[in-house]
Write an enzyme that holds these catalytic residues in place. Sequence first.
Site, PDB file in Angstrom:
ATOM      1  N   THR A 171      -0.042   6.364   0.294  1.00 45.66           N
ATOM      2  CA  THR A 171      -1.140   5.920   1.147  1.00 45.66           C
ATOM      3  C   THR A 171      -0.697   6.297   2.539  1.00 45.66           C
ATOM      4  OG1 THR A 171      -1.683   4.084  -0.308  1.00 45.66           O
ATOM      5  CG2 THR A 171      -2.261   3.772   1.974  1.00 45.66           C
ATOM      6  N   THR A 222       1.709   0.247   1.680  1.00 49.65           N
ATOM      7  CA  THR A 222       1.644   1.408   0.783  1.00 49.65           C
ATOM      8  C   THR A 222       2.461   1.090  -0.470  1.00 49.65           C
ATOM      9  OG1 THR A 222       2.404   3.691   0.490  1.00 49.65           O
ATOM     10  CG2 THR A 222       3.534   2.425   2.172  1.00 49.65           C
TER      11      THR A 222
HETATM   12  N1  GLY Z   1      -1.559   1.698  -2.477  1.00 49.26           N
HETATM   13  C1  GLY Z   1      -2.380   2.714  -3.000  1.00 49.26           C
HETATM   14  C2  GLY Z   1      -2.991   2.376  -4.269  1.00 49.26           C
HETATM   15  O1  GLY Z   1      -2.317   1.928  -5.183  1.00 49.26           O
HETATM   16  O2  GLY Z   1      -4.171   2.549  -4.403  1.00 49.26           O
END
Ligand code: GLY
Length: 312
Positions: A171, A222
Site C-alpha cells: 500500500t 500497510t
Molecule cells: N493493506 C492493503 C490490503 O490488504 O488491502
Amino acid sequence: MNPIIIVHGGAGDIPTSRVKGKLDGSKKAAIAGHEILAKGGSALDAVEAAVVSMEKDEYFNAGYGSVLNLRGEVEMEASIMCGKNLDVGAVTLVKDFLHPISIAHKVLTDSPHSLLGGEGAKIFALDKGFNTVYPGSLISPHAKKALDDFLKHGEFGRTEIGALNKADVGTVGAVAIDINGQIAVATSTGGMSGKAVGRIGDTPQIGSGTYADNLIGGVSTTGHGESILKYCVAHNIVKLMENGLDANTATKKAIDDMTSRLNNTAGAITLSKNGDIGIHYTSQRMSWAYIKDKKIYYGINHGEVFEEQHEL
Ligand code: GLY
C-alpha cells in the site's frame, strides 16, 4: 510550525530487485509533498500529491502497478483524512481511474458521504470531471506475474523471484503537518494479489488504514488488510499516543501486538502533533522517507536510515 511529510511505499517481503525502485519512488513522493508544504500549501494537498506520485509509479501497489484480483482485474481503494475537523473521504472497488486518492479527496470536499464504492464511486468521479483510463492500462507486467505466481503457489507459496506471495500485500501512504499545524493522512492500494472479486481491505476504512487528528497526530498503515482492519491499527496508534506514548513507541506497540495476536505482518508511519516520527513494520521490509528540517531521511531494511540534505 516547520512542515514535515513522511511517506511509506508498502510493507512486505520485497525482493531485492525492487528495493532501489521503491526507495527512489518513496523519496520522490516525499519531495512532491514537501514542495507543496514548503510553499505554504495544506497538509491535505501535500499528502495527495505524495500518494499521486506513487500511484503513477509501477514500483508501488497503487494506481498503475496495482496488484490483481482473482479475475485479473485492478480494484483499487483509497482514503484521506483531515485532522482539523476529522473530515474523511474514501473510495473502494475503483477500476478505471489512475488516481483513486484524488477521487477520495473530492469525496472529502464535495460529498455528504464518507466512502463511495464501485459503480457509485465511478459515477461520482465522472461527475467531478475525472477521466477514466483505457481498460487494462493500469496493469503492469509485475502485477501480472504476481497473480500468475499466486495462482501457481497459493498465498503462502514462494514466487519464482524467491519472495512470498504475501509480498504483494503493499500500500502507499503519506502523513503531513503543514505550517499551520494541520495534520492530514492519505493511503492508497491495489490490495493483495489473488484477492476475491469485491474484497475490501483496510485502506478505505477510516481507523484501520488512515487516521488523523490535529489534537494527537496522524497514521497511515500497510500490510495484511484483514488483520489491520480487525485491529483498527491507525486509530489504535493514535489512541496510544493520546494516552501518553510517543509516536515511535505507539507505532511499534500496535504493530507488534497486531502481529503477535493475528500472526500477520503490517507496518505504519506516524506523525505526532509535535512533529515526532514513528516508523515500524513486522514485515521483512517497508520503504519509507521523510523530510524534516531541510533533511530527507529514508530506508527500507530494519535498522537502516539514510540521510541527505534537502533544500528546495
Ligand atoms: N493493506 C492493503 C490490503 O490488504 O488491502
